[in-house]
Write an enzyme that holds these catalytic residues in place. Structure first.
Site, PDB file in Angstrom:
ATOM      1  N   GLU A  13     -11.140  11.292 -33.013  1.00  0.00           N
ATOM      2  CA  GLU A  13     -11.844  12.579 -32.983  1.00  0.00           C
ATOM      3  C   GLU A  13     -11.126  13.477 -33.988  1.00  0.00           C
ATOM      4  OE1 GLU A  13     -12.874  16.284 -29.958  1.00  0.00           O
ATOM      5  OE2 GLU A  13     -11.005  15.173 -29.760  1.00  0.00           O
ATOM      6  N   ASP A  66      -7.642  11.431 -29.302  1.00  0.00           N
ATOM      7  CA  ASP A  66      -8.083  12.810 -29.101  1.00  0.00           C
ATOM      8  C   ASP A  66      -7.555  13.729 -30.196  1.00  0.00           C
ATOM      9  OD1 ASP A  66      -9.226  14.958 -27.311  1.00  0.00           O
ATOM     10  OD2 ASP A  66      -7.121  15.596 -27.355  1.00  0.00           O
TER      11      ASP A  66
END
Length: 573
Positions: free
Chosen positions: A293, A258
């Site tokens: 990401e 993330d």
């Protein structure tokens, strides 16, 4: 069983069973002159600090509760493998299940399916989700990407507010349930990725800030608070060892990382390369896949080691702006000429490659010529749906016919596709932002959510309350299935069969680049591989162009007078 130290010579965080059956319990707390360990009804003084580490050895059965005590206050283990209750309860000595053997799958075969355990089924558990896996693999899904599993405050949440990264969120089940889920996925031929949040901790239950404040860098901040001090070897070890746990102990096939742009100093990628090397050093009999990401659009670190790919939001933004006409916030640069951005995304993967962009800051680096499997493309994700005020899915904005054309374009392109749960069946259920906080924090979250959307300034109360259980319940994808769900599943199965039999064999070989020609609001893309060529023709309105000579059409789909596409396979030119 585990070594006392990791590959870098750092002690292992938390309570780890040794080969002799004793538990070694370690924590890094360099500012603490003394820590005690309460185990059941015993209090043990911990050794240290030695280079900031405190440790103790003990004998006790699994399931025994334990806490750290600093200055008279008891805390759970920040590396707890299992809690005896909520995030503030005692930790439990826990033996993790042993991962089963399986050979894994190569990355070019990946078709991702993003799944939130709490809303995927009525029960909201890993056991219930495992019972549904065959439905997904029968459609052609080859990789389930689980949204964060780490324990967070309350029962309901997306998972990005986790505070105990080693502990499975108890509402989802037990460590054995997670191991069983992964085993079932592997039995059906599917990989499992776990979403790992290594850039921040949630607002409630973060004991690290009390036990070892040096874990954080007060001089740097992220959107979620003080930055994590990744320059400290012990801090890096906390996350590297966590990644090892998910992959080595539970048997996961990799991680979705993330917001890596918030890990370390701006522009740094050293933690990612170290993590990749650590995954390789596990020397498993299967491949490990890391997917990042990264809002910076830095693609150069992917494609080496175990760093396979990045989420490519540029694809989403281009197709979203093209089909919805929206231009707010981060959509602004893509709303100027979305079809041209789609052309760029077809050719290069990413749109933002360091060039100046209208209505936005320059970001990124060139991605021209990068193999398409280094990008994960999606028409919907938890972010792009859930960060809307009402959590509307794309199908609710553009209609089923247009959504089906985009579905075909996504699944028949050479980029690694990802579906958001329910998308395979045309679900219209929203995916809303939900939490389970109490008191002042609940009100802060409620007010913060309702202030994010200026278009709702005059009717903020229309935005669902994140803490209302009904907001959570409305986000189950099964609740939004309509009469065309069977047709959607048939289409998904057809497209993924074509992908497996006609496109994946091309992706496994060398890549010779792409050419995309635009004529008005039409485009023809041709990707060259060692084993042949793939073509896709698109039109924003009206009939898609014919395939170039030498191509066999494998699928075509159109909205009368609207978006249309066709795809084909050809030999070497």
């Amino acid at each position: 069983m585990a070594d006392r130290q990791d590959k870098a010579g750092q002690p292992r965080w938390g309570a780890v069973r040794q080969d002799d059956g004793r538990w070694q319990v370690n924590i890094w707390a360099p500012t603490a002159e003394r820590l005690d360990l309460v185990v059941g009804d015993r209090t043990l003084p911990m050794d240290g600090p030695t280079e900031g580490w405190h440790g103790a050895e003990l004998t006790a059965p699994p399931g025994t509760p334990y806490r750290f005590v600093r200055d008279g206050t008891a805390y759970p283990d920040p590396a707890s493998r299992r809690q005896g209750g909520d995030v503030n309860a005692a930790s439990l000595l826990t033996d993790l299940p042993a991962a089963s053997d399986w050979p894994g799958r190569p990355w070019p075969e990946a078709v991702l399916y993003e799944l939130h355990v709490g809303t995927f089924t009525e029960e909201g558990t890993l056991r219930a989700a495992a019972d549904r896996l065959k439905d997904l693999t029968d459609l052609g899904i080859t990789c389930v990407s689980l949204m964060p599993l780490a324990q967070f405050a309350g029962h309901r949440g997306w998972g990005y507010d986790g505070v105990l990264p080693y502990a499975l969120h108890p509402a989802y089940g037990t460590p054995e349930d997670l191991a069983a889920f992964i085993d079932e996925a592997h039995r059906l031929g599917a990989m499992v990725l776990i979403d790992a949040v290594y850039n921040h901790f949630g607002p409630e239950g973060n004991v690290l800030s009390q036990l070892c404040p040096g874990f954080f860098d007060a001089g740097r901040h992220t959107p979620w608070g003080a930055a994590i001090a990744m320059e400290e070897p012990a801090v890096r070890a906390f996350f590297l060892q966590n990644a090892e746990m998910w992959v080595r102990d539970y048997g996961a096939d990799g991680l979705r990382l993330d917001a890596v742009h918030q890990i370390g100093t701006p522009g740094s990628t050293d933690f990612l390369t170290e993590l990749s090397a650590r995954m390789e050093a596990l020397d498993l009999s299967r491949p490990v896949h890391l997917v990042a990401e990264d809002e910076r659009n830095l693609v150069s670190y992917t494609g080496t080691g175990t760093l396979r790919a990045q989420w490519n939001d540029d694809w989403h933004h281009a197709v979203h702006c093209l089909t919805t006409g929206e231009s707010q916030s981060y959509y602004a640069p893509f709303a100027v000429d979305p079809f041209d951005d789609l052309v760029t995304a077809l050719r290069d993967g990413q749109v933002d490659q360091g060039q100046e962009r209208p209505g936005g800051e320059a970001r990124g680096e060139t991605s021209h010529g990068v193999h398409p499997v280094r990008f994960v493309n999606a028409n919907q994700t938890h972010d792009q749906v859930g960060n809307r005020a009402m959590g509307d899915r794309l199908i609710s904005l553009v209609g089923a016919e247009t959504a089906m054309v985009l579905h075909a374009a996504l699944l028949l392109s050479p980029f690694v596709p990802m579906l958001f749960m329910g998308e395979e069946a045309g679900s219209r259920a929203p995916f809303r932002f939900f939490t389970d906080f109490d008191g002042d924090l609940a009100q802060i979250v409620r007010d913060g959510r309702r202030s994010e959307f200026p278009e709702f300034a005059d009717h903020k109360d229309d935005i669902p309350d994140p803490n209302d259980p009904a907001t959570f319940a409305a986000s189950r994808p099964d609740g939004g299935l309509e009469g065309d769900a069977g047709a959607w599943r048939d289409l998904t199965r057809e497209l993924l069969t074509l992908r497996r039999t006609r496109i994946v064999p091309l992706l496994a070989g060398g890549y010779g680049g792409a050419e995309v020609t635009r004529a008005g609001e039409t485009a023809v893309a041709v990707w060259r591989f060692d084993g042949g060529r793939l073509a896709m023709c698109l039109a924003a309105a009206g009939d898609a162009p014919a395939l170039p000579g030498g191509f066999e059409e494998i699928h075509a789909r159109a909205v009368p007078g609207g978006l249309s596409m066709r795809a084909g396979i050809g030999g070497q030119a």
